[in-house]
Design an enzyme around this catalytic site. Structure first.
Site, PDB file in Angstrom:
ATOM      1  N   GLU A 123     -54.105 -13.372  90.101  1.00 11.21           N
ATOM      2  CA  GLU A 123     -54.801 -12.495  91.183  1.00 11.21           C
ATOM      3  C   GLU A 123     -55.505 -11.384  89.910  1.00 11.21           C
ATOM      4  O   GLU A 123     -55.030 -10.201  90.262  1.00 11.21           O
ATOM      5  CB  GLU A 123     -54.105 -12.486  91.742  1.00 11.21           C
ATOM      6  CG  GLU A 123     -55.016 -12.283  93.177  1.00 11.21           C
ATOM      7  CD  GLU A 123     -54.981 -10.496  93.750  1.00 11.21           C
ATOM      8  OE1 GLU A 123     -56.695 -10.289  93.138  1.00 11.21           O
ATOM      9  OE2 GLU A 123     -54.550  -9.639  94.078  1.00 11.21           O
ATOM     10  N   LEU A 124     -56.462 -11.500  89.638  1.00 15.58           N
ATOM     11  CA  LEU A 124     -56.955 -10.283  88.738  1.00 15.58           C
ATOM     12  C   LEU A 124     -57.755  -9.471  89.854  1.00 15.58           C
ATOM     13  O   LEU A 124     -57.437  -9.610  91.302  1.00 15.58           O
ATOM     14  CB  LEU A 124     -58.018 -10.802  87.896  1.00 15.58           C
ATOM     15  CG  LEU A 124     -56.842 -11.872  86.835  1.00 15.58           C
ATOM     16  CD1 LEU A 124     -58.128 -11.774  85.906  1.00 15.58           C
ATOM     17  CD2 LEU A 124     -55.450 -10.774  86.727  1.00 15.58           C
ATOM     18  N   HIS A 153     -42.861  -4.223  87.558  1.00 13.84           N
ATOM     19  CA  HIS A 153     -43.498  -3.775  88.534  1.00 13.84           C
ATOM     20  C   HIS A 153     -44.026  -2.593  87.590  1.00 13.84           C
ATOM     21  O   HIS A 153     -44.078  -2.313  86.545  1.00 13.84           O
ATOM     22  CB  HIS A 153     -42.653  -2.766  89.127  1.00 13.84           C
ATOM     23  CG  HIS A 153     -43.300  -2.954  90.564  1.00 13.84           C
ATOM     24  ND1 HIS A 153     -44.461  -3.001  91.156  1.00 13.84           N
ATOM     25  CD2 HIS A 153     -42.813  -2.972  91.599  1.00 13.84           C
ATOM     26  CE1 HIS A 153     -45.163  -2.357  92.193  1.00 13.84           C
ATOM     27  NE2 HIS A 153     -43.650  -3.038  92.681  1.00 13.84           N
ATOM     28  N   ALA A 154     -45.148  -2.387  87.955  1.00 13.77           N
ATOM     29  CA  ALA A 154     -46.858  -1.049  87.604  1.00 13.77           C
ATOM     30  C   ALA A 154     -45.107   0.078  86.525  1.00 13.77           C
ATOM     31  O   ALA A 154     -44.438   0.178  87.752  1.00 13.77           O
ATOM     32  CB  ALA A 154     -47.124  -0.568  88.060  1.00 13.77           C
ATOM     33  N   SER A 160     -54.980  -6.022  86.406  1.00 12.24           N
ATOM     34  CA  SER A 160     -56.626  -5.682  86.390  1.00 12.24           C
ATOM     35  C   SER A 160     -56.761  -7.017  85.293  1.00 12.24           C
ATOM     36  O   SER A 160     -56.190  -8.252  84.477  1.00 12.24           O
ATOM     37  CB  SER A 160     -56.442  -4.514  84.619  1.00 12.24           C
ATOM     38  OG  SER A 160     -56.104  -5.145  83.736  1.00 12.24           O
ATOM     39  N   CYS A 178     -58.097  -4.935  95.316  1.00 11.01           N
ATOM     40  CA  CYS A 178     -58.976  -5.935  94.716  1.00 11.01           C
ATOM     41  C   CYS A 178     -60.113  -6.864  96.278  1.00 11.01           C
ATOM     42  O   CYS A 178     -61.127  -7.339  95.358  1.00 11.01           O
ATOM     43  CB  CYS A 178     -58.297  -7.692  93.595  1.00 11.01           C
ATOM     44  SG  CYS A 178     -56.738  -6.150  92.669  1.00 11.01           S
TER      45      CYS A 178
END
Length: 376
Positions: free
Chosen positions: A149-150, A76-77, A128, A183
């Site tokens: 998925e950007l 995860h982030a 990103s 996004c």
């Protein structure tokens, strides 16, 4: 959280049907007594996930992947460790076999080693474009399946026949949901000349009326951005546009007395290709207004960037709608609405917005081996 629950129930109820495979009605056509296909899990799937929807983004991958029989490993982030820990325990608590899903509290620099590990069969990333390029390159080197998925700079096209009040109302929501940090937020508002002045006035007025403040306060419409660096990115994009001649209709400047990483709802017109805002994704409540001379001009502007995630098209003309659905280069077209992800519909993009699909039947099959079976 409610959306995550809904998605898990959706796959609990539908996974068996999505993965049932098929049998040829006439197997003798291929010289067999039985012939068809089946879906088998790939194995361990690594998920590299972002901070902006720290539960939903992960469940969007995990619910279908685990229901297909895969195991999941989450990187995860780094700014949402509590969400990572919570998710790492969730499926075991719910009764899945030990080790079905786990979180790795590691930095980005250690992701390559996990991708290259022989126990990992596939990778999915939401994030990103630079992160996507890096993950895709590493996975490609070891020939592992990837779903990406950007970013997106989604167009929101408004034609003269549209309900302009409804379009302006929805445009505000489409631009500012999650404080503009999604996004699939609409980011470029492309309006036909015959509707431009009216729509622009309504949209700008509604954006200016949004209340900025503490997100715990029910009267607040816009809270702070998630990080100082994220706000700095927005400041630089807007300042660059201003310096190069853009028209700042609403917002565009910080309140020096405000504490926190707030940025006001902002509407900018007169954006030209020389400005960074023309081609770069604005991850905050900043909307770009573009005037189009015709439907074809609007579609040309919409398709003019290398992003292709979602899109919205507003019109009451069936011929226009049909042409737009066919012509817009994106993973989704929402007519007289805003881009939203639903478990029932596939989600993903094209061009620099990534490849592969999440959700729906297509999403659960991404991390399966479509195996042909032939029996003499």
């Amino acid at each position: 959280m409610a959306k995550s629950v809904y998605a898990m129930r959706y796959y609990a109820e539908n996974a068996e049907g999505f993965l049932s495979g098929r049998s040829l009605d006439d197997p003798s056509a291929v010289g067999a007594s039985q012939a068809g296909t089946r879906f088998d899990p790939l194995g361990v799937v690594l998920a590299v996930m972002p901070w902006n929807y720290p539960i939903w983004q992960v469940i969007r991958f995990a619910a279908p992947a685990l229901m297909a029989g895969n195991a999941g490993v989450l990187k995860h982030a780094s700014n949402v460790p509590q969400a990572a820990v919570y998710l790492g325990r969730l499926f075991t608590r719910a009764g899945f076999p030990e080790g079905s899903f786990s979180a790795l509290l590691i930095g980005a620099g250690r992701v390559e080693g996990v991708i290259r590990d022989s126990r990992v069969s596939a990778v999915t990333l939401t994030g990103s474009e630079p992160a996507g390029r890096s993950v895709a390159s590493i996975a490609g080197d070891v020939l592992k399946k990837v779903v990406l998925e950007l970013g997106g700079s989604d167009p929101f096209i408004v034609m003269p026949s549209a309900d302009l009040d409804a379009a302006a109302e929805m445009a505000v929501k489409a631009r500012t949901s999650n404080n503009g940090q999604a996004c699939i937020n609409a980011k470029r508002f492309i309006v036909h000349t015959d509707a431009y002045a009216t729509f622009a006035a309504k949209f700008a007025e509604k954006m200016a009326q949004l209340q900025i403040g503490d997100p715990h306060d029910e009267s607040t419409d816009i809270g702070p951005l998630a990080t100082a660096s994220g706000r700095n990115d927005i400041v630089e994009l807007v300042d660059d546009a201003r310096e190069k001649g853009a028209d700042i209709i609403v917002g565009g400047s910080l309140d020096d007395g405000a504490e926190g990483w707030f940025y006001p709802p902002t509407v900018i017109a007169g954006i030209t290709p020389e400005m960074r805002l023309y081609a770069e994704e604005a991850f905050g409540p900043v909307a770009g207004l573009y005037e189009a001379a015709s439907l074809e001009d609007a579609l040309t502007i919409a398709n003019g960037l290398d992003f292709g995630l979602g899109s919205a098209f507003w019109s009451s003309d069936e011929a226009e709608i049909g042409h737009a659905i066919k012509t817009i280069e994106s993973g989704a077209v929402f007519v007289n609405g805003m881009t939203i992800s639903y478990p029932e519909l596939p989600f993903g993009g094209i061009k620099r917005s990534g490849y592969g699909r999440e959700l729906s039947a297509e999403g659960i099959r991404e991390f399966c081996n479509l195996k042909t079976v032939w029996v003499a």
